[in-house]
Design a protein around this motif. Structure first.
Motif, PDB file in Angstrom:
ATOM      1  N   LEU A  65     -58.183   1.608  22.581  1.00 30.15           N
ATOM      2  CA  LEU A  65     -57.503   0.562  21.814  1.00 30.15           C
ATOM      3  C   LEU A  65     -58.144  -0.814  22.026  1.00 30.15           C
ATOM      4  O   LEU A  65     -57.533  -1.831  21.718  1.00 30.15           O
ATOM      5  CB  LEU A  65     -56.022   0.512  22.208  1.00 30.15           C
ATOM      6  CG  LEU A  65     -55.240   1.810  22.012  1.00 30.15           C
ATOM      7  CD1 LEU A  65     -53.833   1.675  22.595  1.00 30.15           C
ATOM      8  CD2 LEU A  65     -55.186   2.195  20.551  1.00 30.15           C
ATOM      9  N   THR A  66     -59.345  -0.853  22.529  1.00 29.65           N
ATOM     10  CA  THR A  66     -59.983  -2.136  22.843  1.00 29.65           C
ATOM     11  C   THR A  66     -60.343  -2.939  21.604  1.00 29.65           C
ATOM     12  O   THR A  66     -60.651  -4.122  21.713  1.00 29.65           O
ATOM     13  CB  THR A  66     -61.243  -1.935  23.712  1.00 29.65           C
ATOM     14  OG1 THR A  66     -62.167  -1.092  23.019  1.00 29.65           O
ATOM     15  CG2 THR A  66     -60.885  -1.324  25.058  1.00 29.65           C
ATOM     16  N   ARG A  67     -60.281  -2.314  20.436  1.00 24.12           N
ATOM     17  CA  ARG A  67     -60.615  -3.025  19.192  1.00 24.12           C
ATOM     18  C   ARG A  67     -59.392  -3.231  18.308  1.00 24.12           C
ATOM     19  O   ARG A  67     -59.522  -3.519  17.122  1.00 24.12           O
ATOM     20  CB  ARG A  67     -61.694  -2.262  18.447  1.00 24.12           C
ATOM     21  CG  ARG A  67     -62.974  -2.214  19.253  1.00 24.12           C
ATOM     22  CD  ARG A  67     -64.062  -1.529  18.545  1.00 24.12           C
ATOM     23  NE  ARG A  67     -65.249  -1.540  19.406  1.00 24.12           N
ATOM     24  CZ  ARG A  67     -66.200  -0.671  19.339  1.00 24.12           C
ATOM     25  NH1 ARG A  67     -66.162   0.284  18.439  1.00 24.12           N
ATOM     26  NH2 ARG A  67     -67.229  -0.748  20.155  1.00 24.12           N
ATOM     27  N   ILE A  68     -58.220  -3.106  18.886  1.00 26.62           N
ATOM     28  CA  ILE A  68     -56.970  -3.307  18.148  1.00 26.62           C
ATOM     29  C   ILE A  68     -56.700  -4.812  18.027  1.00 26.62           C
ATOM     30  O   ILE A  68     -56.811  -5.552  18.996  1.00 26.62           O
ATOM     31  CB  ILE A  68     -55.794  -2.630  18.888  1.00 26.62           C
ATOM     32  CG1 ILE A  68     -55.871  -1.124  18.722  1.00 26.62           C
ATOM     33  CG2 ILE A  68     -54.454  -3.141  18.432  1.00 26.62           C
ATOM     34  CD1 ILE A  68     -55.496  -0.612  17.367  1.00 26.62           C
ATOM     35  N   ASP A  69     -56.328  -5.249  16.834  1.00 27.86           N
ATOM     36  CA  ASP A  69     -55.944  -6.646  16.617  1.00 27.86           C
ATOM     37  C   ASP A  69     -54.447  -6.850  16.824  1.00 27.86           C
ATOM     38  O   ASP A  69     -54.007  -7.890  17.291  1.00 27.86           O
ATOM     39  CB  ASP A  69     -56.321  -7.091  15.198  1.00 27.86           C
ATOM     40  CG  ASP A  69     -57.819  -7.052  14.972  1.00 27.86           C
ATOM     41  OD1 ASP A  69     -58.580  -7.403  15.895  1.00 27.86           O
ATOM     42  OD2 ASP A  69     -58.229  -6.649  13.864  1.00 27.86           O
ATOM     43  N   GLY A  99     -56.526  -5.765  26.861  1.00 20.53           N
ATOM     44  CA  GLY A  99     -55.989  -7.050  26.435  1.00 20.53           C
ATOM     45  C   GLY A  99     -54.480  -7.136  26.339  1.00 20.53           C
ATOM     46  O   GLY A  99     -53.770  -6.149  26.451  1.00 20.53           O
ATOM     47  N   PRO A 100     -53.996  -8.355  26.102  1.00 18.30           N
ATOM     48  CA  PRO A 100     -52.556  -8.609  26.078  1.00 18.30           C
ATOM     49  C   PRO A 100     -51.839  -8.010  24.867  1.00 18.30           C
ATOM     50  O   PRO A 100     -50.650  -7.747  24.928  1.00 18.30           O
ATOM     51  CB  PRO A 100     -52.463 -10.131  26.068  1.00 18.30           C
ATOM     52  CG  PRO A 100     -53.761 -10.605  25.519  1.00 18.30           C
ATOM     53  CD  PRO A 100     -54.782  -9.583  25.940  1.00 18.30           C
ATOM     54  N   THR A 101     -52.551  -7.770  23.773  1.00 18.67           N
ATOM     55  CA  THR A 101     -51.904  -7.224  22.573  1.00 18.67           C
ATOM     56  C   THR A 101     -51.237  -5.893  22.877  1.00 18.67           C
ATOM     57  O   THR A 101     -50.042  -5.707  22.626  1.00 18.67           O
ATOM     58  CB  THR A 101     -52.934  -7.043  21.434  1.00 18.67           C
ATOM     59  OG1 THR A 101     -53.496  -8.311  21.132  1.00 18.67           O
ATOM     60  CG2 THR A 101     -52.295  -6.461  20.203  1.00 18.67           C
TER      61      THR A 101
END
Length: 150
Positions: A65-69, A99-101
């Protein structure tokens, strides 16, 4: 939202029938990389793509999920459902929620401890290799795996 699914060329240790016997068998982990938004409108596309990834996976599914916006609560629920389907097929599902998302959505839903989470795909692959090696008595594979690219 898009899903890119591929299998890395790195075999994982696997138990073979019979006491004390083991072998290297099958393809490496299947990686499903999700890009864009994982929200309610994207759930249908996500479900279809991830179902194919589950079908293609041999022993391990890593969801990157490192490319999730953006990820919504329904997206996290879809991930929990994916984990359940993977486990029903005998697969280990590992999550890379960079990331935080993703972290925030996992905390809001109370599912931050529901998934096996890793900082990078490489960390997830190494952890799975170590787990399978320990399970099959092939601890020496842990060090040799560092020579192969992920």
């Amino acid at each position: 939202m898009r899903i890119h699914v591929h299998c890395i060329e790195l075999s994982l240790p696997e138990a073979h029938q019979g006491p004390g016997r083991c072998r290297i068998n099958g393809p490496g982990p299947t990686i499903a990389t999700i890009t864009g938004d994982l929200d309610t409108p994207a759930i249908g596309e996500f479900t279809a793509g991830i179902e194919q990834a589950i079908s293609d996976a041999h022993r391990t599914l890593i969801v990157d999920l490192t490319r999730i916006d953006f990820v919504s609560i329904s997206g996290i629920e879809a991930l929990a459902d994916t984990q359940h389907r993977a486990e029903c097929r005998g697969l280990a599902m590992l999550l890379v929620p960079d990331g935080p998302t993703c972290t925030r959505a996992l905390k809001v839903t109370g599912l931050e401890h529901h998934f096996r989470c890793f900082d990078t795909v490489r960390d997830a692959v190494e952890a799975r290799r170590a787990e399978l090696a320990a399970h099959t008595g092939l601890d020496h594979l842990r060090t040799s795996s560092r020579r192969q690219p992920v």
